[in-house]
Design an enzyme around this catalytic site. Structure first.
Site, PDB file in Angstrom:
ATOM      1  CG  ASP A  59      -2.302   0.660   0.862  1.00  0.00           C
ATOM      2  OD1 ASP A  59      -2.263   1.857   0.531  1.00  0.00           O
ATOM      3  OD2 ASP A  59      -3.363   0.017   0.935  1.00  0.00           O
ATOM      4  CG  HIS A  71      -1.365   1.341  -3.280  1.00  0.00           C
ATOM      5  ND1 HIS A  71      -2.594   1.104  -2.699  1.00  0.00           N
ATOM      6  CD2 HIS A  71      -1.022   0.185  -3.905  1.00  0.00           C
ATOM      7  CE1 HIS A  71      -2.975  -0.146  -2.966  1.00  0.00           C
ATOM      8  NE2 HIS A  71      -2.038  -0.718  -3.690  1.00  0.00           N
TER       9      HIS A  71
END
Length: 434
Positions: free
Chosen positions: A245, A268
């Protein structure tokens, strides 16, 4: 070839992290290079006594031993977790009473897999279902060493796949810390985010090594490297993050934050947000500098994500929209990317799949004075022919977004950007209709 390059870069940085354990610098400001914090960081005072933490050594809860050593060596001491010991923590620890103390972690600290206990007793922080195994706070606290914090994450990855409302603890909770250094340190297998920095000021994170993936079909989700929240004058630098993430995420009311010299893989991106999730809340993120980043095998590099003005749902346990606030004075500078879906992503439709609804109910949160510059590399091709997207929900809520000297192409050689409701004259990229 890409993988070998990533491994080589990571190994080089890890060697430098290991070398820095012996040279812990109490002059926090001097340790920040090449950029210095937005405000000077207070120096750490010398430590004059040492306490060693006992361990049962058989998987029995050692939390009481930890608290005993901390109380004994608080106010001017060093607490050592010995290299030849493994420590088990099965009780939520409130360590917000610390003053002028070091925690030198040379051994391995592992949290128990009692998911029922942790869901009932982990500390709750009132934002995005965030809970932590422990709270580390106080004044002038340093945590460093060649040891490891292990979140025992696999049981949580499997449980969350079956029950998405599971409250998964964050591995390292820095809560109400004013003046401190975290790192060098290894963090492994966090159930959720690796680190939450909340209600804190003047903290340096230096030399953090993050890694931990699932060994089953159930992936390790929401494993952000850092999330800053209601915190100011934070430095994050010289670290390696292998996760699934955000590498770093600036959550509401994060101000004066420097992130530099980072290697991120599988993430991310480095993200402003998400913001505007809660109605009635005012989210401010300002004065952010992100410098000298390598980003591999990720969904994004430079990312700003804002909820729209309408109720939206990203997942069963993450819903919101309708909050207000402002993003301002954000700089991303000197970035290399490889196999990244979006070089740049600016969205005010986070959590909402219906773009028509986002246009009908634009975000209540403004974005201004954003500078993204000096980026090069190659995307994954997933968004081909586009390599970036800069989309605001209304021209009234975005201003002064600049993109300069960005040389990023897809594997096929395209370099298109989706540009909507922004001043394209300030974007030195090839804006297309999308």
């Amino acid at each position: 070839m890409k993988f070998l390059h990533t491994v080589a870069q990571t190994a080089t940085l890890l060697l430098s992290l290991g070398a820095s354990v012996e040279g812990f610098n109490r002059a926090r400001n001097d340790a920040c290079k090449p950029h210095h914090p937005f405000r000077p960081l207070p120096a750490s005072t010398p430590r004059t006594k040492t306490c060693h933490v006992r361990s049962h050594g058989d998987g029995t809860d050692d939390a009481a031993f930890v608290l005993s050593a901390l109380r004994k060596c608080n106010n001017g001491g060093k607490v050592v977790f010995d290299a030849d010991k493994e420590y088990t923590i099965g009780t939520a620890l409130d360590m917000t009473f610390l003053r002028h103390v070091d925690l030198e972690i040379l051994g391995r600290i592992q949290f128990t897999n009692d998911t029922d206990y942790w869901q009932a007793h982990a500390f709750r922080h009132g934002f995005q279902n965030a809970t932590t195994f422990f709270q580390l706070g106080g004044t002038d606290v340093n945590v460093y060493g060649s040891g490891t914090l292990d979140g025992n994450g696999q049981v949580w990855y499997d449980l969350y796949a079956a029950e998405p409302l599971t409250l998964r603890p964050i591995l390292l909770g820095v809560i109400g810390l004013h003046g401190g250094t975290i790192g060098p340190l290894k963090l492994r297998y966090s159930p959720q985010w690796y680190q939450l920095v909340a209600n804190s000021t003047d903290v340096l994170f230096d030399g953090i090594d993050i890694s931990g993936y699932s060994s089953s079909k159930n992936t390790a989700k929401n494993t952000d490297g850092w999330d800053t929240y209601r915190s100011s004058n934070i430095v994050i630098q010289n670290s390696v993050v292998n996760n699934g993430d955000d590498c770093v995420s600036f959550k509401p009311n994060s101000t004066d934050i420097l992130v530099q010299n980072m290697h991120c893989n599988g993430s991310h991106g480095i993200s402003v947000g998400s913001l505007g999730q809660y109605k009635g809340e005012i989210d401010i993120v300002k004065n952010i500098l992100v410098y000298n980043i390598s980003m591999y095998n990720a969904s994004d590099m430079a990312r700003i994500k804002v909820w729209p003005g309408v109720d939206s749902a990203l997942s069963e346990d993450l819903q919101g929209g309708g909050g207000s606030g402002a993003v301002s004075n954000i700089t991303y500078d000197r970035m290399y990317i490889e196999n990244v879906d979006w070089a740049i992503e600016v969205t005010q439709c986070y959590g909402q799949k219906n773009q028509t609804l986002c246009n009908q109910y634009p975000s209540n949160l403004t974005i201004s004075d954003v500078h993204i510059k000096n980026m090069w590399g190659t995307t994954s091709g997933k968004r081909d022919p586009n390599v970036g997207t800069i989309v605001c929900s209304s021209p009234d809520v975005c201003s002064d977004i600049y993109v300069t000297n960005v040389n990023v192409t897809s594997p096929s050689g395209t370099d298109d950007y989706i540009c909507t409701n922004v001043d394209e004259s300030l974007l030195d990229v090839n804006c297309s209709s999308g």
